[in-house]
Design a protein around this motif. Structure first.
Motif, PDB file in Angstrom:
ATOM      1  N   TYR A  44       0.841  -1.206   0.000  1.00 34.75           N
ATOM      2  CA  TYR A  44       0.000   0.000   0.000  1.00 34.75           C
ATOM      3  C   TYR A  44       0.874   1.254   0.000  1.00 34.75           C
ATOM      4  O   TYR A  44       0.665   2.185  -0.785  1.00 34.75           O
ATOM      5  N   LEU A  45       1.887   1.273   0.872  1.00 37.62           N
ATOM      6  CA  LEU A  45       2.784   2.420   0.924  1.00 37.62           C
ATOM      7  C   LEU A  45       3.559   2.570  -0.379  1.00 37.62           C
ATOM      8  O   LEU A  45       3.763   3.688  -0.868  1.00 37.62           O
ATOM      9  N   ASP A  46       3.999   1.450  -0.943  1.00 34.52           N
ATOM     10  CA  ASP A  46       4.725   1.495  -2.216  1.00 34.52           C
ATOM     11  C   ASP A  46       3.920   2.240  -3.285  1.00 34.52           C
ATOM     12  O   ASP A  46       4.471   3.005  -4.082  1.00 34.52           O
ATOM     13  N   GLY A  47       2.617   1.990  -3.293  1.00 33.34           N
ATOM     14  CA  GLY A  47       1.782   2.563  -4.327  1.00 33.34           C
ATOM     15  C   GLY A  47       1.327   3.986  -4.072  1.00 33.34           C
ATOM     16  O   GLY A  47       0.906   4.679  -5.011  1.00 33.34           O
ATOM     17  N   LYS A  48       1.401   4.434  -2.821  1.00 35.96           N
ATOM     18  CA  LYS A  48       0.834   5.734  -2.463  1.00 35.96           C
ATOM     19  C   LYS A  48       1.861   6.818  -2.135  1.00 35.96           C
ATOM     20  O   LYS A  48       1.578   8.009  -2.315  1.00 35.96           O
ATOM     21  N   LEU A  49       3.014   6.433  -1.625  1.00 36.41           N
ATOM     22  CA  LEU A  49       3.982   7.439  -1.181  1.00 36.41           C
ATOM     23  C   LEU A  49       4.581   8.199  -2.360  1.00 36.41           C
ATOM     24  O   LEU A  49       4.882   7.630  -3.403  1.00 36.41           O
ATOM     25  N   ARG A  50       4.794   9.491  -2.158  1.00 39.10           N
ATOM     26  CA  ARG A  50       5.428  10.347  -3.147  1.00 39.10           C
ATOM     27  C   ARG A  50       6.562  11.115  -2.478  1.00 39.10           C
ATOM     28  O   ARG A  50       6.470  11.459  -1.310  1.00 39.10           O
ATOM     29  N   GLY A  51       7.613  11.383  -3.203  1.00 38.80           N
ATOM     30  CA  GLY A  51       8.679  12.227  -2.683  1.00 38.80           C
ATOM     31  C   GLY A  51       9.714  11.516  -1.845  1.00 38.80           C
ATOM     32  O   GLY A  51      10.657  12.139  -1.371  1.00 38.80           O
TER      33      GLY A  51
END
Length: 220
Positions: free
Chosen positions: A110-117
């Motif tokens: 989930y984090l892989d797909g949502k995190l930016r920057g």
């Protein structure tokens, strides 16, 4: 294990400097000298080429430490051991249940797909996400620490996984070039990925991190 293998005074043992001062202390405890080799930037474990470059006529062993749930490249490290007649030892991490690991992997995805920057972890083979370690872009530690403070200010717990590499600690100081170790110490940050986290918890983590996307810019 070192003592049982006959490692002692006058011997050298290759170890990572990224975390786990206990490994270097164990080498010293048997009278041998810890020699620090650099890490692979994706796994944070010993890099086989760096290990091979550090081997001398006094090297008798290497200790591979699995890091953050990502295993070291034992095939390559055993290859180095075979070429130079070295004892290859491993320090593992505590194992979680299958269900707990599956839930951590789900949260990590989930984090892989949502995190930016931020740079998310390399998935790799067998990653169990004992810790979810990202890299904060920018100018090294000042930016990473500022990012961490801002994320905590938004109610998300995070921590610096390795504050000081072992070769910078009193008693183990070495004048040695370990660029990937230094870079990882300056840039890495562990975000929550516990199996108990709810969907709302995960959304809060993403929101807190992504809100800082324009705060820090990569160094040029």
């Amino acid at each position: 294990m070192l003592r049982a293998a006959g490692v002692g005074v006058g011997d050298e043992v290759v170890v990572p400097a990224f975390g786990n001062v206990e490994v270097a202390e164990a080498v010293v405890a048997v009278g041998a000298l810890p020699v620090f080799a650099d890490i692979d930037p994706d796994t944070y474990c010993l890099d086989a080429a760096a290990v091979e470059a550090s081997v001398t006529s006094r090297t008798v062993a290497l200790v591979a430490v699995h890091r953050f749930g990502r295993p070291a490249d034992m095939g390559s490290l055993h290859g180095v051991g075979q070429r130079h007649g070295l004892l290859v030892l491993e320090q593992g991490e505590s194992e979680a249940s299958y269900d707990e690991t599956a839930r951590r992997r789900q949260r990590a995805a989930y984090l892989d797909g949502k995190l930016r920057g931020v740079r998310t972890p390399d998935w790799g083979d067998g990653h169990t996400y004992q810790q979810y370690v990202v890299r904060v872009p920018g100018n090294g530690r000042p930016d990473r620490d500022a990012f961490a403070r801002a994320v905590r200010g938004r109610g998300v717990e995070c921590r610096v996984p390795v504050k000081t590499p072992v070769h910078r600690m009193p008693g183990f100081r070495r004048c040695v070039s370990l660029p990937e170790t230094e870079r990882a110490s300056d840039e890495t940050l562990a975000l929550p990925v516990d199996a108990s986290l709810t969907k709302r918890d995960m959304q809060r983590i993403v929101s807190a991190c992504n809100a800082l996307g324009g705060l820090l810019q990569p160094a040029f």
